[in-house]
Write a protein that holds these residues in place. Structure first.
Motif, PDB file in Angstrom:
ATOM      1  N   GLU A 355      54.930  39.951  26.669  1.00  0.00           N
ATOM      2  CA  GLU A 355      53.565  40.062  27.185  1.00  0.00           C
ATOM      3  C   GLU A 355      53.432  39.346  28.525  1.00  0.00           C
ATOM      4  O   GLU A 355      52.802  39.868  29.464  1.00  0.00           O
ATOM      5  N   GLU A 356      54.028  38.159  28.640  1.00  0.00           N
ATOM      6  CA  GLU A 356      53.957  37.430  29.905  1.00  0.00           C
ATOM      7  C   GLU A 356      54.678  38.176  31.021  1.00  0.00           C
ATOM      8  O   GLU A 356      54.215  38.186  32.168  1.00  0.00           O
ATOM      9  N   GLU A 359      52.567  41.098  32.189  1.00  0.00           N
ATOM     10  CA  GLU A 359      51.435  40.676  33.023  1.00  0.00           C
ATOM     11  C   GLU A 359      51.812  40.622  34.499  1.00  0.00           C
ATOM     12  O   GLU A 359      50.958  40.810  35.367  1.00  0.00           O
ATOM     13  N   ASN A 397      45.283  43.673  23.650  1.00  0.00           N
ATOM     14  CA  ASN A 397      44.192  42.771  24.027  1.00  0.00           C
ATOM     15  C   ASN A 397      44.306  42.303  25.470  1.00  0.00           C
ATOM     16  O   ASN A 397      43.390  41.660  25.986  1.00  0.00           O
ATOM     17  N   ASN A 398      45.432  42.622  26.114  1.00  0.00           N
ATOM     18  CA  ASN A 398      45.659  42.204  27.492  1.00  0.00           C
ATOM     19  C   ASN A 398      45.215  43.321  28.447  1.00  0.00           C
ATOM     20  O   ASN A 398      45.719  44.449  28.385  1.00  0.00           O
ATOM     21  N   GLU A 399      44.283  43.011  29.319  1.00  0.00           N
ATOM     22  CA  GLU A 399      43.694  44.035  30.189  1.00  0.00           C
ATOM     23  C   GLU A 399      44.722  44.660  31.124  1.00  0.00           C
ATOM     24  O   GLU A 399      44.710  45.873  31.351  1.00  0.00           O
ATOM     25  N   HIS A 400      45.609  43.825  31.697  1.00  0.00           N
ATOM     26  CA  HIS A 400      46.608  44.368  32.628  1.00  0.00           C
ATOM     27  C   HIS A 400      47.567  45.310  31.907  1.00  0.00           C
ATOM     28  O   HIS A 400      47.897  46.396  32.430  1.00  0.00           O
TER      29      HIS A 400
END
Length: 494
Positions: A355-356, A359, A397-400
């Motif tokens: 996830e990181e 991003e 849940n992460n917008e990007h």
């Protein structure tokens, strides 16, 4: 004791006078040309011996019969011109090696040495004066005598049993820690002092010293590793000439850890140092640094003990992607290459790191790896371990990441639609059901027509699978009937 020696020294010859004066910091340096000088004392097998002044020469020698360390006067008690000589004498006292496993043995001598070390730290820290090259050389030798040693074997090596999980290992505390932190503090103060000349100091802080320092990172005492981390970082910042060598030496430690031992106590601390180093890389990034990412950092995901240093490793990886966004595809494919098959806790760590990385990923790099990436995510969505499935669903849940998915929804939804449909009737965890429904609604809002088309294809595929299953069952039934009929015929024949 000091007054007695000074008083007694007045009745001796001038040669003996100079020797005793230097012993307590008041005379000129004593010659080191003889094999019985300070170097010989350091190599003496009698670790508890004390240097005593020779009666008929200006050279100090080791007296195997004496076992007493006498304190020297403080720096404030002598003139400024004599402090360098006193500094050398205090260094010699601090070179004695004691048995710290027995706290009662040589307790007085140990306390004298500890106080002497504290005086040396205060002298360097106070900036009372620039110490001479001879003093610097002897100080580094003294530091080496104290810190460079054979580390004790780990518990599994000592017992001959199989290596256990590093997370379950009990913390080890170095017996000589009464003195070691003061020695490390002295080295640190020397490195950060404005009086330390880098050109002169690099003669003593050389490649051999750095290699021995790196070997100590395998110490099981976390307090020592923290000191080493700070000191090595200072060396890297102060001595530019050593930087390529330090990076290469750390690489070699990683290679040995990944492909040979999988046992090392200081991987996390070394990665913390590298995190700061990577943050300072200039752009465009050198090919050497990219090879380090591919050959060392990404394969560090392979060992079983990755959880012990994953936070630091993830930070280093993210630094690379943020420095050069084109490396995102390389990093993601590297994660997929070492993706765990049976270790669910590692999968959760990988999903968090993924996830990181996503991003910091740009659309062009995302498109290059979207197919293998979401095939793996689809497998995670159907994982029976609810934390793996939950962590995979949290990606939405992460917008990007959602924006990247929306731009490639035609490919992604086709890959993961079946996994989402299977989760609702088949997964045992109710929380996974709710998260799966939320993801489906998100895709419906993105592109209702695409969602309906995927649903239609899924139903057709399910119908075909049902037909195939029915044909399989009919075939097995025919085989069973034929076998039964043949059995009856054989029985009648008999």
């Amino acid at each position: 004791m000091f007054k007695k020696i000074i008083k007694g020294g007045q009745r001796k010859s001038s040669k003996s006078n100079s020797t005793y004066a230097y012993l307590y910091g008041y005379g000129p340096p004593i010659s080191h040309n003889s094999g019985s000088g300070p170097d010989a004392r350091q190599n003496s097998p009698n670790s508890n011996a004390v240097v005593a002044p020779a009666q008929n020469s200006d050279i100090l020698f080791v007296s195997p019969l004496m076992n007493i360390v006498e304190p020297l006067p403080s720096f404030r008690e002598v003139s400024v011109s004599e402090r360098q000589n006193l500094f050398l004498r205090k260094l010699q006292i601090c070179c004695f090696q004691f048995d710290f496993s027995d706290t009662l043995k040589s307790a007085r001598e140990k306390e004298i040495e500890r106080k002497t070390l504290l005086e040396l730290v205060d002298f360097i820290q106070s900036g009372s004066g620039k110490i001479s090259d001879v003093c610097q050389e002897e100080m580094i030798k003294m530091i080496g005598v104290n810190i460079f040693r054979c580390l004790p074997p780990t518990s599994h090596e000592n017992t001959g049993q199989e290596a256990t999980d590093p997370e379950e290992d009990e913390g080890y505390l170095e017996p000589s820690w009464l003195h070691l932190p003061i020695v490390y503090e002295l080295l640190l103060r020397y490195l950060v002092s404005s009086d330390t000349d880098t050109k002169a100091a690099k003669r003593y802080i050389d490649h051999s010293f750095v290699l021995k320092l790196l070997d100590l990172f395998d110490s099981e005492d976390h307090r020592e590793r923290e000191f080493l981390k700070t000191i090595l970082h200072r060396i890297y910042g102060k001595f530019m000439v050593h930087r390529p060598f330090i990076r290469k030496a750390i690489n070699n430690i990683f290679y040995r850890f990944i492909y040979e031992t999988e046992r090392h106590s200081g991987i996390g601390e070394l990665l913390e140092i590298l995190g700061s180093i990577i943050n300072g890389f200039a752009l465009p990034m050198k090919e050497e640094h990219k090879l380090f990412l591919v050959r060392a950092l990404i394969p560090l995901h392979k060992p079983k003990s990755v959880a012990m240093y994953h936070r630091q490793l993830s930070y280093c990886i993210i630094q690379f992607v943020e420095k050069d966004y084109k490396l995102a595809d390389t990093v993601i494919r590297g994660l997929l290459k070492y993706w765990p098959l049976t270790n669910c806790q590692k999968e959760v760590l990988f999903l968090g790191e993924l996830e990181e990385v996503l991003e910091a990923t740009q659309p062009a790099e995302f498109q290059r790896c979207v197919v293998p990436l979401f095939r793996q995510i689809a497998r995670c969505l159907n994982s029976s371990h609810f934390q793996v499935a939950e962590r995979a669903l949290f990606l939405w849940n992460n917008e990007h990441i959602v924006s990247l998915i929306a731009q490639n929804r035609q490919v992604i939804l086709t890959i993961i639609f079946e996994a989402l449909e299977k989760n609702i009737p088949n997964h045992w965890n109710q929380a996974i059901h709710g998260l799966t429904v939320n993801v489906q609604k998100m895709f419906m809002e993105m592109d209702a027509e695409l969602f309906d088309e995927c649903e239609r294809q899924f139903e057709e595929k399910a119908a075909r699978a049902q037909v195939v299953e029915e044909q399989r069952e009919m075939t097995w039934k025919k085989l069973a009937d034929a076998a039964a009929q043949r059995g009856e015929d054989d029985m009648v024949t008999v």
